[in-house]
Enzyme design. Structure first.
Site, PDB file in Angstrom:
ATOM      1  CD  GLU A 605       9.149  43.891   6.410  1.00 15.18           C
ATOM      2  OE1 GLU A 605       8.531  44.522   7.279  1.00 15.18           O
ATOM      3  OE2 GLU A 605       8.654  42.945   5.767  1.00 15.18           O
ATOM      4  CD  GLU A 625       6.054  45.106   2.677  1.00 14.20           C
ATOM      5  OE1 GLU A 625       6.851  44.245   3.083  1.00 14.20           O
ATOM      6  OE2 GLU A 625       6.417  46.260   2.335  1.00 14.20           O
TER       7      GLU A 625
END
Length: 811
Positions: A605, A625
């Site tokens: 990210e 995730e």
């Protein structure tokens, strides 16, 4: 443009290796060709003409096989189509525009020489010719070449598998032109990303000479101390600072036929070696070789997989039997000792057979390396690097020796030789026990590494390509020569700049956390670095001299807050990460991510929000995730939604927005990690404009110059604006795709529930298709979904399982 400038440009272009021919479409040749196309280098792969209509059938089959191999030789399966198939009967004209020819056929001197006779008339006067032989005499191979070609011939020995093994040995003859060796080394280092060691033209060169002797020592000592394959692999694997697969499993992976070939080369060509008593093929290896059990390639070798069980070969019964990996606690305790001097002292002093075994194999390799250094290498650095790069050792033999105390270890080895415990009665060479090395207490110093031929410490190579390697790992005893300047540091980050001639007005921020994870302190440090760069520098680079880029959020640092306040206590931390990536995206200086190794979760990210990315080819990037029961919560899905809208806006065709979202969504839902930087580009984590660098040690060099160039070109931060999202129709379509994944067994029921949240955020929530939203809207959706999942007991179970075992929990 002046005529002088024109001539200079032509010379520069003509000296670059632009196209490669590989002769031999076997395991090595095909994979060398694959790595060339990984690097974007045009390659022609030759083999014998087939008897059927398609004369290139042999090569076509080899190219097809590249797509099936594991580990994958190709950075992307699509690259296979870029290899040009050819045969020696019809296609020799294709050699006309090849600047380098690498011969990689079977290890037969006569076969190789016959091929050279056939190829020589078709080669251009500038073509470099190199043999990928693993141990044959380069000078002998050169004898059949025309005299005008001999100065362009050398050995170039790739280690298997060529994509992943760093080592390439470069072996000249007495006639090889030095400038061509420099050209080839530069190409191998920078364009193929390899670690090059120059070896002498002696049997098996450096890597296989020392490495295979080490294997033979293991075989000899294992028999002496009565150890099983599994015990040996446990003792000679990561606990000893070597490859995880240890010795016997590594032999299976390499191929027992290859191992036998190298051993026989030692038997045939080193009749006067004082260690020759251990060159005999062990009985078990001889049996397996004779019966075609060649290791992984044939499905059986020292080990054989049967269902989920791993069986080992038992010579007495000539059957495969259940493994027995019981290792003594004393040996394991000693190997866990971090002080090298204490570790070697304890191994030597122990009465435990397994500890004695480990000392014996270490002593044998140190002894052999010292005795033969002058014969096989220019200096000690070349030998140590060959073992690190070619055999996956954390330290080379001389590094181990020096770290444990040169004088003490030398005395121990000498005592074992006198006591008849060593594999040879040959004494250590004089340079190891007196003179400059003895006084310096090692072969590696600030002045360089020991050159036994010239009796001095020799500095590193002065080839210009090595000036691009910023922060390359040092050997024990070496000292860093890069005079960096620390601008700011705290417990989490280090902000620093490079010395001239590198850009000094580019700030670099590196993380101090283990695996470069994103702790709350690191997040604050990145924001601090952006502010420092905006105030006093032209640009900012986020990167490190070591791997990885970032393994994601620091769960251990966040756990105490969660235990005290539950999911609600995590919201400020999550919001801070989102604010951090937005700060990076809208910084008033260009921010460039220097990526190598893992870039997972929050690391992914962070890099997607940078203005630009410079990625090592071996970069493994992904939003993972889902594996811990969450969705990306630091702007990863916001990026995906925005990027899909940007891609759609840039096209003139009526391609629906969901078409750009689909691969990104499925990759995130499946916690997919890219297999290379090229694969990451195909998923969408990297862009076409991002740089992919083949040599990991050049990443910071390229990133700093890229950042400076962007600043000097007038780069400006993007303007915040709204963009369309796929809305509820997109959510429904993605959920249907995810349902197929669940039904097919690719994701669990809870994975599907997580993925529903992921699809909702990516598509902008329950809104009409085409609704315009801003990043704040999507970040809010991300944060709420993230916290809702965090409060779920199943997610908490996954997180705790990951913290305890390091492996994902499926519930």
């Amino acid at each position: 443009m002046s005529s002088t400038q024109t001539i200079s440009m032509q010379t520069e272009v003509s000296t670059r290796i632009r196209k490669v021919a590989v002769c031999g479409a076997g395991v090595m040749g095909a994979q060398i060709a694959a790595h060339c196309v990984n690097a974007g280098i045009p390659v022609v792969l030759f083999d014998l003409p087939a008897s059927q209509a398609d004369k290139n059938a042999i090569v076509h089959k080899a190219i097809a096989q590249l797509k099936k191999l594991n580990p994958a030789p190709l950075g992307s399966l699509a690259l296979a189509e870029l290899i040009t198939p050819a045969n020696y009967e019809d296609d020799l004209s294709l050699l006309a525009d090849c600047d380098l020819l690498i011969e990689a056929i079977a290890e037969r001197l006569d076969w190789k020489q016959d091929l050279y006779r056939k190829l020589a008339p078709a080669l251009q006067e500038h073509t470099i010719v190199a043999s990928n032989t693993s141990g044959l005499s380069i000078s002998a191979l050169a004898q059949v070449l025309p005299e005008q070609l001999r100065h362009r011939f050398c050995g170039v020995h790739f280690f298997n598998p060529p994509r992943y093994m760093n080592l390439v040995e470069l072996i000249p003859t007495n006639e090889t032109e030095p400038v061509l060796l420099d050209k080839l080394e530069t190409f191998l280092v920078s364009e193929l990303g390899k670690g090059v060691v120059r070896a002498k033209d002696t049997p098996n060169f450096i890597g296989n000479r020392i490495g295979v002797f080490g294997i033979l020592s293991v075989f000899t000592q294992a028999q002496k101390f009565g150890l099983t394959y599994e015990q040996v692999d446990t003792l000679t694997g990561t606990r000893l600072g070597r490859a995880k697969s240890g010795t016997y499993r590594t032999a299976d992976v390499v191929g027992l036929d290859t191992l036998v070939h190298v051993i026989r080369t030692m038997q045939d060509q080193l009749p006067n070696d004082s260690f020759k008593s251990c060159f005999a093929l062990p009985a078990d290896l001889q049996y397996l070789f004779d019966h075609g059990a060649l290791g992984q390639k044939t499905g059986a070798g020292f080990f054989r997989k049967q269902g989920r069980d791993i069986l080992r070969f038992d010579l007495t019964s000539q059957q495969y039997v259940a493994a027995d990996a019981e290792v003594s606690a004393e040996a394991l305790d000693i190997l866990a000792e971090r002080d090298p001097a204490k570790k070697l002292a304890a191994l030597r002093a122990s009465s435990d057979p397994q500890a004695q075994f480990v000392w014996a194999v270490l002593r044998d390799t140190l002894h052999y390396s010292a005795v033969h250094l002058a014969q096989i290498a220019d200096n000690a650095r070349q030998l140590d690097l060959a073992m690190k790069w070619g055999f996956g050792h954390q330290q080379g033999p001389f590094e181990i020796w020096q770290a444990a105390g040169w004088r003490q270890v030398a005395d121990w080895i000498s005592a074992d030789i006198q006591a008849g415990k060593a594999l040879s009665d040959q004494a250590l060479p004089d340079w190891a026990i007196r003179g400059p090395v003895w006084e310096a207490q090692g072969v590696h110093t600030a002045a360089g590494s020991w050159n036994p031929h010239e009796g001095r410490f020799e500095g590193r190579s002065k080839l210009p390509v090595y000036s691009r390697q910023l922060g390359a790992p040092l050997l024990v005893g070496e000292q860093a020569t890069l005079d960096t300047k620390v601008v700011y540091q705290d417990e989490a980050v280090l902000c620093w700049t490079l010395p001239a001639p590198h850009p000094q007005d580019v700030l670099i921020v590196s993380f101090k956390t283990k695996m470069h994870t994103l702790s709350p302190a690191v997040v604050a440090g990145v924001v601090k670095a952006v502010s420092l760069a905006e105030r006093s520098y032209q640009a900012l680079v986020i990167g490190h001299t070591d791997d990885p880029f970032s393994a994601g959020a620091d769960l251990k640092a966040i756990l105490p807050a969660f235990e005290q306040g539950g999911a609600a206590a995590i919201e400020p931390i999550e919001k801070a990460m989102q604010d951090m990536v937005q700060r990076v995206r809208y910084a008033q200086v260009p921010v460039v991510a220097a990526v190598a190794g893992l870039a997972l979760g929050g690391g992914c990210e962070l890099l997607v929000h940078c203005a630009h990315r410079v990625a090592a080819f071996e970069s493994y990037i992904g939003l993972v995730e889902v594996g811990i029961g969450l969705i990306p919560g630091a702007g990863g899905l916001t990026y995906g939604a925005r990027r899909a809208a940007e891609l759609q806006a840039a096209t003139v065709s009526e391609v629906p927005l969901l078409a750009y979202l689909k691969r990104f969504a499925l990759a995130a839902a499946g916690a997919q990690v890219s297999r290379s930087a090229i694969d990451a580009r195909e998923i969408g984590y990297l862009r076409e404009s991002d740089n992919i660098v083949m040599n990991r040690n050049e990443v910071l060099y390229v990133a700093a110059r890229q950042a400076k160039a962007m600043a000097e070109a007038g780069w400006r931060a993007p303007l915040a604006q709204r963009f369309p999202v796929a809305g509820r129709d997109g959510i429904a379509t993605l959920k249907a795709q995810l349902l197929n994944m669940k039904v097919g067994g690719y994701i669990s029921d809870y994975d599907f529930r997580i993925a529903e949240h992921l699809a909702t955020v990516l598509c902008g929530g329950d809104v009409d298709p085409g609704t315009l939203v801003d990043e704040a809207w999507l970040l809010g959706l991300e944060r709420r979904a993230f916290l809702e999942l965090l409060a779920n007991p199943k997610t908490q179970e996954r997180i705790m399982g990951m913290l305890k075992t390091g492996k994902p929990v499926r519930n």
